[in-house]
Write an enzyme that holds these catalytic residues in place. Structure first.
Site, PDB file in Angstrom:
ATOM      1  N   ASN A  37     -18.994  -3.619  12.512  1.00  0.00           N
ATOM      2  CA  ASN A  37     -18.951  -2.282  11.924  1.00  0.00           C
ATOM      3  C   ASN A  37     -19.379  -1.199  12.912  1.00  0.00           C
ATOM      4  OD1 ASN A  37     -18.506  -0.494   9.854  1.00  0.00           O
ATOM      5  ND2 ASN A  37     -20.391  -0.940   8.731  1.00  0.00           N
ATOM      6  N   HIS A 122     -25.431  -4.802  -5.199  1.00  0.00           N
ATOM      7  CA  HIS A 122     -26.221  -3.656  -4.737  1.00  0.00           C
ATOM      8  C   HIS A 122     -26.309  -2.580  -5.810  1.00  0.00           C
ATOM      9  CE1 HIS A 122     -25.908  -3.993  -0.096  1.00  0.00           C
ATOM     10  NE2 HIS A 122     -25.967  -5.191  -0.637  1.00  0.00           N
ATOM     11  N   ARG A 147     -29.978  -6.323  -5.862  1.00  0.00           N
ATOM     12  CA  ARG A 147     -30.750  -5.608  -4.845  1.00  0.00           C
ATOM     13  C   ARG A 147     -30.895  -4.172  -5.311  1.00  0.00           C
ATOM     14  NH1 ARG A 147     -29.224  -3.715   1.331  1.00  0.00           N
ATOM     15  NH2 ARG A 147     -28.431  -1.894   0.228  1.00  0.00           N
ATOM     16  N   TYR A 159     -31.649   5.110   3.235  1.00  0.00           N
ATOM     17  CA  TYR A 159     -30.745   3.969   3.407  1.00  0.00           C
ATOM     18  C   TYR A 159     -30.367   3.345   2.056  1.00  0.00           C
ATOM     19  CZ  TYR A 159     -29.219  -0.725   3.681  1.00  0.00           C
ATOM     20  OH  TYR A 159     -28.485  -1.860   3.451  1.00  0.00           O
ATOM     21  N   ASP A 210     -34.271  -4.205   0.478  1.00  0.00           N
ATOM     22  CA  ASP A 210     -33.999  -4.221   1.925  1.00  0.00           C
ATOM     23  C   ASP A 210     -34.812  -3.119   2.607  1.00  0.00           C
ATOM     24  OD1 ASP A 210     -32.899  -4.344   4.454  1.00  0.00           O
ATOM     25  OD2 ASP A 210     -30.810  -4.378   3.771  1.00  0.00           O
ATOM     26  N   HIS A 212     -34.552  -2.583   5.808  1.00  0.00           N
ATOM     27  CA  HIS A 212     -33.647  -2.135   6.883  1.00  0.00           C
ATOM     28  C   HIS A 212     -34.391  -1.800   8.181  1.00  0.00           C
ATOM     29  CE1 HIS A 212     -29.415  -0.642   7.731  1.00  0.00           C
ATOM     30  NE2 HIS A 212     -29.235  -1.725   7.007  1.00  0.00           N
ATOM     31  N   GLU A 236     -36.141  -7.924   2.450  1.00  0.00           N
ATOM     32  CA  GLU A 236     -35.298  -8.173   3.623  1.00  0.00           C
ATOM     33  C   GLU A 236     -35.635  -7.225   4.773  1.00  0.00           C
ATOM     34  OE1 GLU A 236     -31.168  -7.525   2.720  1.00  0.00           O
ATOM     35  OE2 GLU A 236     -30.649  -7.442   4.831  1.00  0.00           O
ATOM     36  N   GLU A 262     -29.391 -10.568   9.352  1.00  0.00           N
ATOM     37  CA  GLU A 262     -28.002 -10.082   9.330  1.00  0.00           C
ATOM     38  C   GLU A 262     -27.568  -9.575  10.706  1.00  0.00           C
ATOM     39  OE1 GLU A 262     -28.150  -7.011   6.279  1.00  0.00           O
ATOM     40  OE2 GLU A 262     -28.327  -5.451   7.783  1.00  0.00           O
ATOM     41  N   ARG A 283     -30.438 -14.874   6.991  1.00  0.00           N
ATOM     42  CA  ARG A 283     -29.325 -14.028   6.537  1.00  0.00           C
ATOM     43  C   ARG A 283     -28.091 -14.046   7.442  1.00  0.00           C
ATOM     44  NH1 ARG A 283     -27.974 -11.036   3.084  1.00  0.00           N
ATOM     45  NH2 ARG A 283     -28.145  -8.967   3.988  1.00  0.00           N
ATOM     46  N   HIS A 312     -25.353 -12.689   4.758  1.00  0.00           N
ATOM     47  CA  HIS A 312     -24.975 -11.279   4.724  1.00  0.00           C
ATOM     48  C   HIS A 312     -23.575 -11.154   4.121  1.00  0.00           C
ATOM     49  CE1 HIS A 312     -24.217  -7.496   7.454  1.00  0.00           C
ATOM     50  NE2 HIS A 312     -24.650  -7.130   6.276  1.00  0.00           N
ATOM     51  N   ASP A 316     -18.585  -4.547   5.190  1.00  0.00           N
ATOM     52  CA  ASP A 316     -18.025  -4.544   6.552  1.00  0.00           C
ATOM     53  C   ASP A 316     -17.700  -5.959   7.029  1.00  0.00           C
ATOM     54  OD1 ASP A 316     -21.031  -3.832   6.390  1.00  0.00           O
ATOM     55  OD2 ASP A 316     -20.941  -4.869   8.308  1.00  0.00           O
ATOM     56  N   GLU A 339     -24.988 -12.589  -0.599  1.00  0.00           N
ATOM     57  CA  GLU A 339     -24.805 -11.161  -0.874  1.00  0.00           C
ATOM     58  C   GLU A 339     -23.338 -10.892  -1.206  1.00  0.00           C
ATOM     59  OE1 GLU A 339     -25.522  -8.646   2.505  1.00  0.00           O
ATOM     60  OE2 GLU A 339     -25.841  -6.867   1.273  1.00  0.00           O
ATOM     61  N   TRP A 402     -32.201   2.945  11.942  1.00  0.00           N
ATOM     62  CA  TRP A 402     -31.455   3.307  10.731  1.00  0.00           C
ATOM     63  C   TRP A 402     -31.501   2.169   9.742  1.00  0.00           C
ATOM     64  CZ3 TRP A 402     -26.862   0.971   8.873  1.00  0.00           C
ATOM     65  CH2 TRP A 402     -26.468   1.499   7.631  1.00  0.00           C
TER      66      TRP A 402
HETATM   67  O1  LIG Z   1     -28.209  -5.952   3.620  1.00  0.00           O
HETATM   68  C1  LIG Z   1     -27.184  -5.331   3.797  1.00  0.00           C
HETATM   69  O2  LIG Z   1     -26.132  -5.597   3.266  1.00  0.00           O
HETATM   70  C2  LIG Z   1     -27.235  -4.134   4.722  1.00  0.00           C
HETATM   71  O3  LIG Z   1     -28.304  -4.171   5.542  1.00  0.00           O
HETATM   72  C3  LIG Z   1     -25.891  -3.855   5.279  1.00  0.00           C
HETATM   73  O4  LIG Z   1     -25.288  -3.051   4.329  1.00  0.00           O
HETATM   74  C4  LIG Z   1     -25.814  -3.156   6.634  1.00  0.00           C
HETATM   75  O5  LIG Z   1     -26.403  -1.903   6.555  1.00  0.00           O
HETATM   76  C5  LIG Z   1     -24.361  -3.042   7.010  1.00  0.00           C
HETATM   77  O6  LIG Z   1     -23.800  -4.327   7.074  1.00  0.00           O
HETATM   78  C6  LIG Z   1     -24.167  -2.328   8.321  1.00  0.00           C
HETATM   79  O7  LIG Z   1     -22.839  -2.353   8.684  1.00  0.00           O
HETATM   80 MG   LIG Z   2     -29.638  -5.723   5.072  1.00  0.00          MG
END
Ligand SMILES: O=C(O)[C@@H](O)[C@@H](O)[C@H](O)[C@H](O)CO
Ligand SMILES: [Mg+2]
Length: 402
Positions: A37, A122, A147, A159, A210, A212, A236, A262, A283, A312, A316, A339, A402
């Site tokens: 991605n 999500h 989530r 995020y 998450d 992140h 996560e 991930e 993940r 994961h 994407d 996921e 990010w």
């Molecule tokens: O847990 C998740 O799914 C995220 O962390 C993802 O959405 C991640 O941000 C994306 O795969 C980035 O491309």
């Molecule tokens: Mg994630």
């Protein structure tokens, strides 16, 4: 038997996907995913310029040898671009082998360990109340695991908070959008979300969150500890994992289960975390970690330490990865969860697939191979569109994860 030709197909039905199609001299073809991605074209070049010329003429039955050739043969090891390119080849070769055997891929891997695969969706909202409502909608759709991510007052575009309800995609602009972050505000707000979720819906559903990569180890430990009363399925990416030792500090302070991986590409990124039992879920997924050949190795190592899988599955990762992951999940003994962010209808049409959602689970069918194809004519209608993931800055301008 020989690989006769291989072609990279880039298509953007709502978002970009990089697909590899490999043809054999016996009329069987296989499909693999190499999507990265926001950096898709790097994998396209890696495949077209450096991988396809090498694999044409090779025996597609020798999956392990092709994998080792691409991994060791590059000399430059690991990394997201290399490992996604290897993954694309690997998935296509497993697809070919399973089609030739007339078996769904899970049968070739060792057979079913379960009938269906528990997935998590999500739910997100701009604040606590809207996130609680979003979780309710997932419960109504039958999800057993959800989530939850909330916007935080005072943080610009936190995020995980998308614009749509089912199809969140963060890569939204040709150049990275700038979002904000403030750990203090998040640390005060996030536990309140889970308090309200448990007060509203009780403890029957699995809840996940998450981080992140945004908290320091000490802050992550603090968050994990404060989330304990709400019994999360996992927290996560609570802290960046380049330094695997960082998780020791988190682990010492909280029993909230931890998930990571991930953004890992190889077993080496996860080895210390697994062997020291610093995480509960790994993940990595098929496209991220060099395909099924390598993901299997990670899962086997994890099983020695009672670490379970949690592939994961954001949007994407194309339906090709989702199909492969579901066959892997159906087989892998130490399965945890999968996921599942739904793909858009356009994406699903470009990638006809044999898996379906039912009662909070995904179920793969019995089509030989991994069961996902690409409609090339339809794919050609969606040319590549540059898209980047956002960046995050603190209030004073400091760059953050990010
Ligand atoms: O847990 C998740 O799914 C995220 O962390 C993802 O959405 C991640 O941000 C994306 O795969 C980035 O491309
Ligand atoms: Mg994630």
């Amino acid at each position: 038997m020989k690989i006769e030709a291989a072609k990279v197909i880039v298509s953007s039905p709502g978002r970009n996907f990089v697909t590899l199609k490999i043809w054999t001299d016996q009329g069987v073809y296989g499909i693999g995913d190499g999507t990265l991605n926001g950096r898709e074209k790097a994998v396209v070049s890696y495949l077209e310029d450096h991988v396809v010329p090498c694999i044409v003429g090779m025996d597609p039955r020798r999956i392990e040898d092709v994998w080792q050739y691409l991994y060791k043969g590059a000399y430059w090891r690991r990394g997201p671009v290399t490992m996604r390119a290897i993954a694309a080849v690997d998935m296509a070769l497993w697809d070919i082998k399973a089609k030739m055997a007339g078996m769904p891929l899970y049968d070739l891997l060792g057979g079913k360990s379960r009938e269906r695969v528990m997935v998590y969706g999500h739910a997100n909202g701009s604040d606590i109340d809207s996130t609680v409502e979003a979780v309710g909608r997932y419960i109504d759709m039958g999800y057993k695991a959800i989530r939850a991510q909330t916007g935080v007052p005072g943080i610009k575009d936190a995020y995980g908070v998308g614009r749509g309800q089912l199809y969140y995609e963060p890569a939204d602009a040709t150049l990275p959008s700038v979002t904000g972050w403030d750990t203090r505000k998040a640390l005060n707000y996030v536990p309140q979300l889970f308090e309200k979720l448990r007060a509203t819906y009780g403890f029957d559903h699995h809840l996940l969150h998450d981080g992140h990569h945004r908290y320091t180890p000490q802050e992550a430990a603090n968050l994990g500890k404060r989330l304990e009363p709400y019994q999360l399925f996992w927290l996560e990416d609570c802290t960046p994992a380049e330094n695997q030792e960082a998780f020791r500090l988190v682990r010492q302070h909280t029993v909230t289960p931890l998930a990571v991986g991930e953004i890992f590409n190889t077993i080496w990124d996860a080895k210390d975390l697994i062997e020291n039992q610093l995480i509960d879920y790994i993940r990595t997924t098929v496209v991220g970690a060099g395909g099924l050949t390598h993901l299997r190795r990670i899962a086997d190592l994890a099983s020695l330490y009672q670490v379970r899988t949690g592939c994961h599955g954001a949007t994407d990762l194309s339906p090709v990865t989702m199909g492969c992951a579901l066959h892997f999940d159906t087989w892998v003994p130490n399965f945890g969860i999968q996921e599942y962010m739904r793909h858009s209808e356009e994406t699903d049409a470009v990638f006809p697939h044999d898996y379906r959602f039912e009662d909070g689970h995904l179920i793969v069918g019995e089509t030989p191979g991994h069961g996902v194809d690409i409609d090339e004519a339809l794919a050609a209608r969606y040319p590549y569109k540059q898209a980047c993931l956002p960046v995050a800055r603190l209030e004073d301008g400091t760059m953050w994860s990010w």
